[in-house]
Design a protein around this motif. Structure first.
Motif, PDB file in Angstrom:
ATOM      1  N   ALA A 112       0.830  -1.215   0.000  1.00  0.00           N
ATOM      2  CA  ALA A 112       0.000   0.000   0.000  1.00  0.00           C
ATOM      3  C   ALA A 112       0.860   1.258   0.000  1.00  0.00           C
ATOM      4  CB  ALA A 112      -0.938  -0.018   1.203  1.00  0.00           C
ATOM      5  N   SER A 113       1.925   1.260   0.806  1.00  0.00           N
ATOM      6  CA  SER A 113       2.764   2.458   0.915  1.00  0.00           C
ATOM      7  C   SER A 113       3.537   2.709  -0.373  1.00  0.00           C
ATOM      8  CB  SER A 113       3.736   2.328   2.092  1.00  0.00           C
ATOM      9  OG  SER A 113       4.578   1.195   1.930  1.00  0.00           O
ATOM     10  N   GLU A 114       4.061   1.631  -0.982  1.00  0.00           N
ATOM     11  CA  GLU A 114       4.828   1.783  -2.227  1.00  0.00           C
ATOM     12  C   GLU A 114       3.941   2.262  -3.367  1.00  0.00           C
ATOM     13  OE1 GLU A 114       8.599  -1.193  -2.414  1.00  0.00           O
ATOM     14  OE2 GLU A 114       6.646  -2.165  -2.452  1.00  0.00           O
ATOM     15  N   ARG A 115       2.752   1.671  -3.488  1.00  0.00           N
ATOM     16  CA  ARG A 115       1.888   2.059  -4.597  1.00  0.00           C
ATOM     17  C   ARG A 115       1.411   3.500  -4.440  1.00  0.00           C
ATOM     18  NH1 ARG A 115      -3.226  -1.869  -4.482  1.00  0.00           N
ATOM     19  NH2 ARG A 115      -1.591  -3.358  -3.939  1.00  0.00           N
ATOM     20  N   GLU A 116       1.105   3.880  -3.217  1.00  0.00           N
ATOM     21  CA  GLU A 116       0.642   5.246  -2.975  1.00  0.00           C
ATOM     22  C   GLU A 116       1.728   6.255  -3.360  1.00  0.00           C
ATOM     23  OE1 GLU A 116      -0.869   8.040   0.752  1.00  0.00           O
ATOM     24  OE2 GLU A 116      -0.940   5.851   0.959  1.00  0.00           O
ATOM     25  N   GLU A 117       2.952   5.961  -2.954  1.00  0.00           N
ATOM     26  CA  GLU A 117       4.074   6.857  -3.257  1.00  0.00           C
ATOM     27  C   GLU A 117       4.316   6.954  -4.760  1.00  0.00           C
ATOM     28  OE1 GLU A 117       8.928   6.716  -2.875  1.00  0.00           O
ATOM     29  OE2 GLU A 117       7.745   5.655  -1.364  1.00  0.00           O
ATOM     30  N   ARG A 118       4.303   5.816  -5.462  1.00  0.00           N
ATOM     31  CA  ARG A 118       4.596   5.808  -6.898  1.00  0.00           C
ATOM     32  C   ARG A 118       3.464   6.426  -7.717  1.00  0.00           C
ATOM     33  NH1 ARG A 118       7.074  -0.345  -6.795  1.00  0.00           N
ATOM     34  NH2 ARG A 118       8.854   0.171  -5.456  1.00  0.00           N
ATOM     35  N   SER A 151       0.875   2.771 -14.963  1.00  0.00           N
ATOM     36  CA  SER A 151       0.649   1.369 -14.591  1.00  0.00           C
ATOM     37  C   SER A 151       1.870   0.506 -14.907  1.00  0.00           C
ATOM     38  CB  SER A 151      -0.589   0.810 -15.311  1.00  0.00           C
ATOM     39  OG  SER A 151      -0.346   0.618 -16.690  1.00  0.00           O
ATOM     40  N   ALA A 152       2.626   0.890 -15.939  1.00  0.00           N
ATOM     41  CA  ALA A 152       3.828   0.137 -16.297  1.00  0.00           C
ATOM     42  C   ALA A 152       4.989   0.406 -15.349  1.00  0.00           C
ATOM     43  CB  ALA A 152       4.252   0.480 -17.726  1.00  0.00           C
ATOM     44  N   LEU A 153       4.970   1.556 -14.695  1.00  0.00           N
ATOM     45  CA  LEU A 153       6.080   1.934 -13.822  1.00  0.00           C
ATOM     46  C   LEU A 153       5.856   1.518 -12.369  1.00  0.00           C
ATOM     47  CD1 LEU A 153       6.648   5.576 -15.173  1.00  0.00           C
ATOM     48  CD2 LEU A 153       7.778   3.469 -15.907  1.00  0.00           C
ATOM     49  N   ILE A 154       4.646   1.087 -12.057  1.00  0.00           N
ATOM     50  CA  ILE A 154       4.235   0.921 -10.660  1.00  0.00           C
ATOM     51  C   ILE A 154       5.011  -0.191  -9.934  1.00  0.00           C
ATOM     52  CG2 ILE A 154       2.336  -0.741 -10.851  1.00  0.00           C
ATOM     53  CD1 ILE A 154       0.628   1.365  -9.290  1.00  0.00           C
ATOM     54  N   HIS A 155       5.525  -1.184 -10.694  1.00  0.00           N
ATOM     55  CA  HIS A 155       6.262  -2.268 -10.039  1.00  0.00           C
ATOM     56  C   HIS A 155       7.772  -2.172 -10.283  1.00  0.00           C
ATOM     57  CE1 HIS A 155       5.723  -3.902 -14.093  1.00  0.00           C
ATOM     58  NE2 HIS A 155       6.617  -4.838 -13.836  1.00  0.00           N
ATOM     59  N   SER A 156       8.234  -0.992 -10.709  1.00  0.00           N
ATOM     60  CA  SER A 156       9.675  -0.758 -10.940  1.00  0.00           C
ATOM     61  C   SER A 156      10.295  -1.883 -11.764  1.00  0.00           C
ATOM     62  CB  SER A 156      10.417  -0.627  -9.602  1.00  0.00           C
ATOM     63  OG  SER A 156       9.929   0.473  -8.872  1.00  0.00           O
ATOM     64  N   PRO A 157       9.877  -2.030 -13.039  1.00  0.00           N
ATOM     65  CA  PRO A 157      10.346  -3.157 -13.852  1.00  0.00           C
ATOM     66  C   PRO A 157      11.837  -3.095 -14.144  1.00  0.00           C
ATOM     67  CG  PRO A 157       9.269  -1.516 -15.224  1.00  0.00           C
ATOM     68  CD  PRO A 157       9.023  -1.094 -13.801  1.00  0.00           C
ATOM     69  N   LYS A 158      12.419  -4.275 -14.333  1.00  0.00           N
ATOM     70  CA  LYS A 158      13.817  -4.347 -14.766  1.00  0.00           C
ATOM     71  C   LYS A 158      13.931  -4.101 -16.263  1.00  0.00           C
ATOM     72  CE  LYS A 158      15.897  -7.553 -11.413  1.00  0.00           C
ATOM     73  NZ  LYS A 158      16.656  -8.825 -11.313  1.00  0.00           N
ATOM     74  N   LEU A 159      12.853  -4.438 -17.003  1.00  0.00           N
ATOM     75  CA  LEU A 159      12.811  -4.234 -18.449  1.00  0.00           C
ATOM     76  C   LEU A 159      11.519  -3.510 -18.790  1.00  0.00           C
ATOM     77  CD1 LEU A 159      13.820  -4.770 -21.393  1.00  0.00           C
ATOM     78  CD2 LEU A 159      12.507  -6.915 -21.308  1.00  0.00           C
ATOM     79  N   LEU A 160      11.658  -2.371 -19.449  1.00  0.00           N
ATOM     80  CA  LEU A 160      10.501  -1.593 -19.896  1.00  0.00           C
ATOM     81  C   LEU A 160      10.464  -1.645 -21.419  1.00  0.00           C
ATOM     82  CD1 LEU A 160       8.148   0.375 -19.275  1.00  0.00           C
ATOM     83  CD2 LEU A 160       9.816   2.236 -19.315  1.00  0.00           C
TER      84      LEU A 160
END
Length: 241
Positions: A112-118, A151-160
Motif C-alpha cells: 500500500a505504501s509503495e503504490r501510494e508513493e509511486r 501502470s507500467a512503472l508501478i512495479h519498478s520493472p527491470k525491463l521496460l
C-alpha cells in the motif's frame, strides 16, 4: 554497476499463414541501463518482435530471454520483471484511473505504501492526479496513455518495453516520459522501444537497431551507426540498400 544482459533476442523469426516473414532471424541484446531504439517503417516487424518479447505473440523459431529467463518456458518469471506499453493501450474503461492503477498494483503485489508513493509521484508528473477519480472511458487518448505509462512503472520493472510510446502524448508529457526513462536507466532498468520519430531516438538512445522487411539491417551504439551523420541520414541510407 555491472552490465547485465536484460533482454536477449536470439535468431527470432515469425511467419504468418501466407508464408510472409514478419520477423526474419532477428538477434539483439539490451543491457541493463540501455535505452535501445528499435526503428523501421510501419510493417517492418517492430511490433511483431515486441509482442513476442512480452509474451503476447507466440513463436516457434528462435529464443528470447529476459534477465536469463526464457519467454517460452518461464513466462511468469519474465512477466514479473517486465512492463509493456502498447502503441494503443486497451484499458478497462468502466474503472476509474485510480481503480485501474490499484488493480495493476495488486497483480504485482505492491504494498500500500509503495503504490501510494509511486502513483502520487507519476500522476503529479503527468498532471493527471485530479482526474484519477474519473472513469477511464471519459479520458482522452493522451490521458489513457499516461495511465498506461503509470501502470507500467508501478512495479519498478527491470525491463521496460514500449511500442511507439510518444504517439498521442503532448509535448510536456513527452518531455516527462523521456526524463523518467533517463532516471530509470540510471537505476539499471533496460528500456527497449520502437519509434519512427528519428530525432527523438537520436537524442534519447545509446543503442539502436534498424529493421527492414523483418530483418535487422544495422545495429550498434548510436556513435557506431551514425559516425558523424544524423540518424535520419543513416536510416535512409540503410533503407536504400
Amino acid at each position: 554497476m555491472s552490465e547485465n544482459v536484460m533482454l536477449e533476442i536470439r535468431n527470432y523469426s515469425k511467419s504468418y499463414a501466407e508464408g510472409k516473414k514478419a520477423a526474419d532471424n532477428v538477434s539483439l541484446s539490451v543491457m541493463s541501463g540501455d535505452i535501445y531504439g528499435f526503428i523501421g517503417h510501419n510493417g517492418a516487424g517492430k511490433s511483431t518482435t515486441i509482442r513476442a518479447v512480452v509474451g503476447v505473440l507466440d513463436f516457434t523459431e528462435g529464443e528470447i530471454f529476459i534477465d536469463g529467463h526464457s519467454v517460452k518456458t518461464e513466462p511468469m518469471e519474465c512477466k514479473k520483471i517486465t512492463a509493456y506499453i502498447p502503441d494503443n493501450p486497451d484499458l478497462y474503461e468502466n474503472l476509474t484511473g485510480i481503480q485501474y492503477l490499484n488493480f495493476v498494483a495488486d497483480v504485482f503485489s505492491i504494498s500500500a505504501s509503495e503504490r501510494e508513493e509511486r502513483i502520487r509521484k507519476y500522476a503529479d508528473l503527468f498532471e493527471i492526479t485530479d482526474a484519477l477519480g474519473d472513469l477511464i472511458g471519459s479520458y482522452s487518448h493522451g490521458m489513457k496513455q499516461k495511465v498506461a505509462i503509470i501502470s507500467a512503472l508501478i512495479h519498478s520493472p527491470k525491463l521496460l518495453v514500449l511500442d511507439e510510446p510518444f504517439v498521442g502524448l503532448d509535448p510536456k508529457a513527452t518531455f516527462t516520459l523521456k526524463e523518467i526513462m533517463h532516471e530509470m536507466c540510471k537505476q539499471g532498468t533496460a528500456i527497449f522501444f520502437s519509434t519512427h520519430v528519428l530525432d527523438v531516438a537520436e537524442k534519447l538512445c545509446n543503442k539502436v537497431a534498424i529493421i527492414k522487411h523483418g530483418r535487422i539491417v544495422s545495429s550498434g551504439t548510436m556513435e557506431e551507426l551514425t559516425e558523424g551523420h544524423s540518424l535520419e541520414e543513416t536510416f535512409l541510407e540503410a533503407d536504400n540498400e
